[in-house]
Motif scaffolding. Structure first.
Motif, PDB file in Angstrom:
ATOM      1  N   SER A 167       0.844  -1.192   0.000  1.00  0.00           N
ATOM      2  CA  SER A 167       0.000   0.000   0.000  1.00  0.00           C
ATOM      3  C   SER A 167       0.878   1.240   0.000  1.00  0.00           C
ATOM      4  CB  SER A 167      -0.927   0.006   1.225  1.00  0.00           C
ATOM      5  OG  SER A 167      -1.581   1.248   1.349  1.00  0.00           O
ATOM      6  N   ALA A 168       0.867   1.958  -1.109  1.00  0.00           N
ATOM      7  CA  ALA A 168       1.673   3.177  -1.204  1.00  0.00           C
ATOM      8  C   ALA A 168       1.193   4.227  -0.210  1.00  0.00           C
ATOM      9  CB  ALA A 168       1.622   3.729  -2.628  1.00  0.00           C
ATOM     10  N   LEU A 169      -0.116   4.277   0.026  1.00  0.00           N
ATOM     11  CA  LEU A 169      -0.646   5.266   0.972  1.00  0.00           C
ATOM     12  C   LEU A 169      -0.208   4.957   2.397  1.00  0.00           C
ATOM     13  CD1 LEU A 169      -4.230   5.946  -0.369  1.00  0.00           C
ATOM     14  CD2 LEU A 169      -2.398   7.604  -0.082  1.00  0.00           C
ATOM     15  N   ALA A 170      -0.124   3.674   2.738  1.00  0.00           N
ATOM     16  CA  ALA A 170       0.358   3.311   4.073  1.00  0.00           C
ATOM     17  C   ALA A 170       1.820   3.726   4.234  1.00  0.00           C
ATOM     18  CB  ALA A 170       0.203   1.813   4.302  1.00  0.00           C
ATOM     19  N   VAL A 171       2.613   3.551   3.175  1.00  0.00           N
ATOM     20  CA  VAL A 171       4.010   3.982   3.224  1.00  0.00           C
ATOM     21  C   VAL A 171       4.095   5.488   3.422  1.00  0.00           C
ATOM     22  CG1 VAL A 171       6.177   4.132   1.931  1.00  0.00           C
ATOM     23  CG2 VAL A 171       4.806   2.047   1.817  1.00  0.00           C
ATOM     24  N   LEU A 172       3.254   6.230   2.687  1.00  0.00           N
ATOM     25  CA  LEU A 172       3.271   7.688   2.801  1.00  0.00           C
ATOM     26  C   LEU A 172       2.836   8.135   4.194  1.00  0.00           C
ATOM     27  CD1 LEU A 172       3.652  10.431   1.486  1.00  0.00           C
ATOM     28  CD2 LEU A 172       1.324  10.285   0.610  1.00  0.00           C
ATOM     29  N   LEU A 173       1.776   7.508   4.725  1.00  0.00           N
ATOM     30  CA  LEU A 173       1.315   7.860   6.067  1.00  0.00           C
ATOM     31  C   LEU A 173       2.392   7.559   7.098  1.00  0.00           C
ATOM     32  CD1 LEU A 173      -0.935   8.780   8.001  1.00  0.00           C
ATOM     33  CD2 LEU A 173      -1.726   6.408   8.074  1.00  0.00           C
ATOM     34  N   GLY A 174       3.027   6.393   6.971  1.00  0.00           N
ATOM     35  CA  GLY A 174       4.081   6.043   7.912  1.00  0.00           C
ATOM     36  C   GLY A 174       5.268   6.984   7.834  1.00  0.00           C
ATOM     37  N   THR A 175       5.579   7.458   6.628  1.00  0.00           N
ATOM     38  CA  THR A 175       6.686   8.405   6.470  1.00  0.00           C
ATOM     39  C   THR A 175       6.353   9.749   7.103  1.00  0.00           C
ATOM     40  OG1 THR A 175       7.321   7.325   4.391  1.00  0.00           O
ATOM     41  CG2 THR A 175       8.185   9.538   4.796  1.00  0.00           C
ATOM     42  N   GLY A 182       7.555  -0.950   7.838  1.00  0.00           N
ATOM     43  CA  GLY A 182       7.299  -2.383   7.759  1.00  0.00           C
ATOM     44  C   GLY A 182       6.200  -2.825   8.703  1.00  0.00           C
ATOM     45  N   ALA A 183       6.226  -2.317   9.940  1.00  0.00           N
ATOM     46  CA  ALA A 183       5.194  -2.685  10.912  1.00  0.00           C
ATOM     47  C   ALA A 183       3.820  -2.210  10.466  1.00  0.00           C
ATOM     48  CB  ALA A 183       5.538  -2.096  12.282  1.00  0.00           C
ATOM     49  N   LEU A 184       3.743  -1.007   9.893  1.00  0.00           N
ATOM     50  CA  LEU A 184       2.458  -0.480   9.443  1.00  0.00           C
ATOM     51  C   LEU A 184       1.913  -1.284   8.270  1.00  0.00           C
ATOM     52  CD1 LEU A 184       0.200   1.557   9.578  1.00  0.00           C
ATOM     53  CD2 LEU A 184       1.605   3.163   8.266  1.00  0.00           C
ATOM     54  N   LEU A 185       2.783  -1.657   7.342  1.00  0.00           N
ATOM     55  CA  LEU A 185       2.329  -2.473   6.214  1.00  0.00           C
ATOM     56  C   LEU A 185       1.791  -3.815   6.693  1.00  0.00           C
ATOM     57  CD1 LEU A 185       5.181  -1.778   3.626  1.00  0.00           C
ATOM     58  CD2 LEU A 185       2.799  -1.079   3.418  1.00  0.00           C
ATOM     59  N   ILE A 186       2.520  -4.463   7.600  1.00  0.00           N
ATOM     60  CA  ILE A 186       2.082  -5.766   8.112  1.00  0.00           C
ATOM     61  C   ILE A 186       0.792  -5.625   8.920  1.00  0.00           C
ATOM     62  CG2 ILE A 186       2.709  -7.671   9.637  1.00  0.00           C
ATOM     63  CD1 ILE A 186       4.172  -7.586   6.953  1.00  0.00           C
ATOM     64  N   PHE A 370      -1.947   6.388  22.749  1.00  0.00           N
ATOM     65  CA  PHE A 370      -2.353   5.394  21.761  1.00  0.00           C
ATOM     66  C   PHE A 370      -1.131   4.682  21.182  1.00  0.00           C
ATOM     67  CE2 PHE A 370      -6.183   8.279  20.687  1.00  0.00           C
ATOM     68  CZ  PHE A 370      -6.938   7.677  21.684  1.00  0.00           C
ATOM     69  N   ASP A 371      -1.301   3.412  20.837  1.00  0.00           N
ATOM     70  CA  ASP A 371      -0.304   2.703  20.042  1.00  0.00           C
ATOM     71  C   ASP A 371      -0.325   3.315  18.640  1.00  0.00           C
ATOM     72  OD1 ASP A 371       0.371   0.544  17.946  1.00  0.00           O
ATOM     73  OD2 ASP A 371       1.175  -0.311  19.785  1.00  0.00           O
ATOM     74  N   MET A 372       0.818   3.797  18.158  1.00  0.00           N
ATOM     75  CA  MET A 372       0.853   4.559  16.920  1.00  0.00           C
ATOM     76  C   MET A 372       0.501   3.718  15.697  1.00  0.00           C
ATOM     77  SD  MET A 372       1.480   7.817  17.360  1.00  0.00           S
ATOM     78  CE  MET A 372       0.175   7.582  18.554  1.00  0.00           C
ATOM     79  N   ILE A 373       0.928   2.461  15.670  1.00  0.00           N
ATOM     80  CA  ILE A 373       0.587   1.597  14.539  1.00  0.00           C
ATOM     81  C   ILE A 373      -0.910   1.321  14.525  1.00  0.00           C
ATOM     82  CG2 ILE A 373       0.950  -0.667  13.490  1.00  0.00           C
ATOM     83  CD1 ILE A 373       3.336   1.189  13.207  1.00  0.00           C
ATOM     84  N   TRP A 374      -1.465   1.032  15.678  1.00  0.00           N
ATOM     85  CA  TRP A 374      -2.920   0.807  15.815  1.00  0.00           C
ATOM     86  C   TRP A 374      -3.689   2.043  15.367  1.00  0.00           C
ATOM     87  CZ3 TRP A 374      -6.072   3.486  19.382  1.00  0.00           C
ATOM     88  CH2 TRP A 374      -7.353   2.971  19.574  1.00  0.00           C
ATOM     89  N   PHE A 375      -3.249   3.205  15.805  1.00  0.00           N
ATOM     90  CA  PHE A 375      -3.918   4.442  15.435  1.00  0.00           C
ATOM     91  C   PHE A 375      -3.809   4.697  13.933  1.00  0.00           C
ATOM     92  CE2 PHE A 375      -3.728   9.123  14.831  1.00  0.00           C
ATOM     93  CZ  PHE A 375      -5.029   9.428  15.213  1.00  0.00           C
ATOM     94  N   ALA A 376      -2.648   4.389  13.346  1.00  0.00           N
ATOM     95  CA  ALA A 376      -2.467   4.595  11.910  1.00  0.00           C
ATOM     96  C   ALA A 376      -3.407   3.709  11.091  1.00  0.00           C
ATOM     97  CB  ALA A 376      -1.017   4.325  11.521  1.00  0.00           C
ATOM     98  N   PRO A 434      -7.729  -4.463  19.955  1.00  0.00           N
ATOM     99  CA  PRO A 434      -6.584  -3.864  19.233  1.00  0.00           C
ATOM    100  C   PRO A 434      -5.659  -4.896  18.607  1.00  0.00           C
ATOM    101  CG  PRO A 434      -6.876  -2.855  21.414  1.00  0.00           C
ATOM    102  CD  PRO A 434      -7.763  -4.052  21.366  1.00  0.00           C
ATOM    103  N   GLU A 435      -5.705  -6.130  19.104  1.00  0.00           N
ATOM    104  CA  GLU A 435      -4.804  -7.165  18.576  1.00  0.00           C
ATOM    105  C   GLU A 435      -5.043  -7.441  17.103  1.00  0.00           C
ATOM    106  OE1 GLU A 435      -6.739  -7.497  21.211  1.00  0.00           O
ATOM    107  OE2 GLU A 435      -5.315  -7.432  22.888  1.00  0.00           O
ATOM    108  N   ILE A 436      -6.240  -7.093  16.601  1.00  0.00           N
ATOM    109  CA  ILE A 436      -6.512  -7.279  15.171  1.00  0.00           C
ATOM    110  C   ILE A 436      -5.472  -6.548  14.334  1.00  0.00           C
ATOM    111  CG2 ILE A 436      -8.173  -6.793  13.318  1.00  0.00           C
ATOM    112  CD1 ILE A 436     -10.398  -7.172  15.355  1.00  0.00           C
ATOM    113  N   ALA A 437      -5.053  -5.381  14.803  1.00  0.00           N
ATOM    114  CA  ALA A 437      -4.070  -4.584  14.076  1.00  0.00           C
ATOM    115  C   ALA A 437      -2.652  -4.750  14.600  1.00  0.00           C
ATOM    116  CB  ALA A 437      -4.455  -3.107  14.113  1.00  0.00           C
TER     117      ALA A 437
END
Length: 446
Positions: A167-175, A182-186, A370-376, A434-437
């Motif tokens: 997901s290019a948008l996930a990469v952009l959001l994470g940046t 990597g964690a956000l994509l997974i 908040f857990d940042m990956i979960w929030f993203a 939250p474990e879903i994410a």
């Protein structure tokens, strides 16, 4: 100037410029230049302030753009463009359809299955919606499918492109939010697959309640040997590219950038194997990927200085102090931010929403623990839902453009509502569980 006036002037200027027709990137750039002159230019002559301000703007922006973490964006985009222009997407859809047999509402399931696979390869919600609308809606309309089972699944699966990697948008959001890419994509894998499953259950429920929503029609059933050949030849090779990209990131054998390059190579190899790689397909793929990449880099260019201006002026700190001064629970604040994203999605594209909200929302989320990956992941879901929110969701207009003549805009909006409900339910499940994410990133790449 007090922090609230600074925040009002900066955001208000951007919104006014966008309202009168300025492109979002130009609006942010203009406001950033003026703000950099005021906050970074000192008290000298106006030309000196302008020189210092633009110098600071350039230093911040180019430092953010020269980030290795951004490499997956053009690579994922090129991967999706090649998948589409080489005809591999059509081959996969045809294969999935042949495998479905006489299942009621089979074309709706084909849309969800094939659309999910294409969304993961393309990473583009609008591109996925345009392709599915062109390929599937005319055939489903000819077969007598109601809009909720023809248009609805397409609008739903178009948004999955934001969740399931690549997901290019996930990469952009994470940046922009300075997260682990990597964690956000997974983290998007389980929610994305769960959302696709919820869509399938919804289709089953609609066909049980209203069999006329997807009338049955004669279908030639392929023998099992032919189905096996179709699965091995037309479906698994394409899906294996996505699985390989995800596994490379999960087990830590490759960075997201390296996995993205591997994905591009995989699609190229498949296109060569199927003898569908042409100079025209390569040129169109490069052109499409370059166009979106330039827009993304312009967004990053503006976001880098906007975030620093907010921080230097005290706007971000003042807002966080003010909000946390109230007796507001974290979940109430999460709900407020979610509603704001839904509202913005009626008027803006996702890149503009990220540029406007990331510098404010993520520091707020961090202050609430908040857990940042979960929030993203929740932010990505909010952007997905806002893309189909009536009356101005952008995917609704994309569908209007490719739908058969005579399709009313109100019909498109009504068809989207049940699938929006599934996405909203998924957000609620992620909030409660939250474990879903967070589970998959926690067990991968120690």
């Amino acid at each position: 100037m007090e922090w609230y006036w600074t925040l009002t002037v900066l955001l208000g200027s951007i919104l006014v410029m966008m309202a009168i027709g300025f492109p979002v990137g130009i609006a942010f750039l203009a406001v950033n230049i003026v703000a950099a002159m005021i906050y970074f230019g000192g008290n000298g002559p106006i030309l000196t302030q302008l020189e210092l301000g633009i110098g600071t703007l350039a230093d911040n922006a180019f430092g953010s753009m020269a980030n290795f973490a951004l490499v997956p964006i053009p690579m994922f985009l090129l991967m999706g463009e090649l998948f589409f222009h080489t005809g591999l997407a059509n081959r996969m859809f045809s294969g999935v359809e042949r495998l479905m047999g006489r299942v009621p509402a089979r074309l709706s399931y084909v849309t969800v299955a094939g659309g999910t696979a294409f969304a993961t390869l393309s990473g583009s919600s609008m591109g996925s919606t345009a392709l599915l609308g062109t390929l599937m809606v005319p055939e489903m309309s000819r077969r007598g499918y109601k809009n909720v089972l023809s248009i609805g699944p397409i609008l739903g699966t178009g948004g999955i492109a934001m969740l399931i990697p690549p997901s290019a948008l996930a990469v952009l959001l994470g940046t922009l939010a300075e997260l682990d890419i990597g964690a956000l994509l997974i983290a998007g894998v389980v929610p994305g697959l769960l959302l696709a499953a919820m869509y399938a259950v919804l289709i089953y429920g609609i066909t049980r309640l209203d069999p006329d929503a997807a009338p049955a029609y004669p279908v030639d059933i392929a023998p099992w040997t032919e189905r096996a050949i179709i699965l091995l030849r037309d479906v698994l090779p394409m899906v294996s590219v996505v699985i390989a990209v995800i596994l490379l990131i999960m087990v830590g054998w490759a960075t997201p950038s390296e996995a993205a390059a591997f994905g591009c190579l995989g699609v190229l190899v498949l296109a060569i194997a199927f003898r569908s790689l042409t100079l025209t397909a390569i040129w169109k793929s490069l052109e499409g990927a370059t166009r979106v990449t330039v827009v993304a880099l312009l967004i990053i260019f503006g976001s880098a200085t906007f975030s620093k201006t907010l921080a230097f002026s005290g706007g971000s700190a003042g807002l966080i102090t003010w909000v946390t001064g109230f007796d507001i629970s974290p979940m109430v604040m999460l709900g407020v931010m979610f509603l704001i994203l839904l509202l913005l999605g009626m008027f803006m594209d996702q890149l503009s929403m990220m540029l406007l909200t990331v510098p404010i929302f993520f520091p707020l989320a961090q202050s609430f623990g908040f857990d940042m990956i979960w929030f993203a992941v929740i932010v990505l879901l909010a952007m997905e839902i806002s893309f189909t929110t009536p009356p101005f969701g952008l995917l609704l207009f994309v569908m209007q453009g490719v739908a058969p003549p005579g399709t009313k805009f109100t019909d498109i909006c009504l068809a989207a509502l049940p699938f929006m409900g599934c996405a909203m339910l998924l957000v609620l499940l992620i909030v409660v569980f939250p474990e879903i994410a967070t589970w998959l990133p926690s067990v991968s790449r120690p």
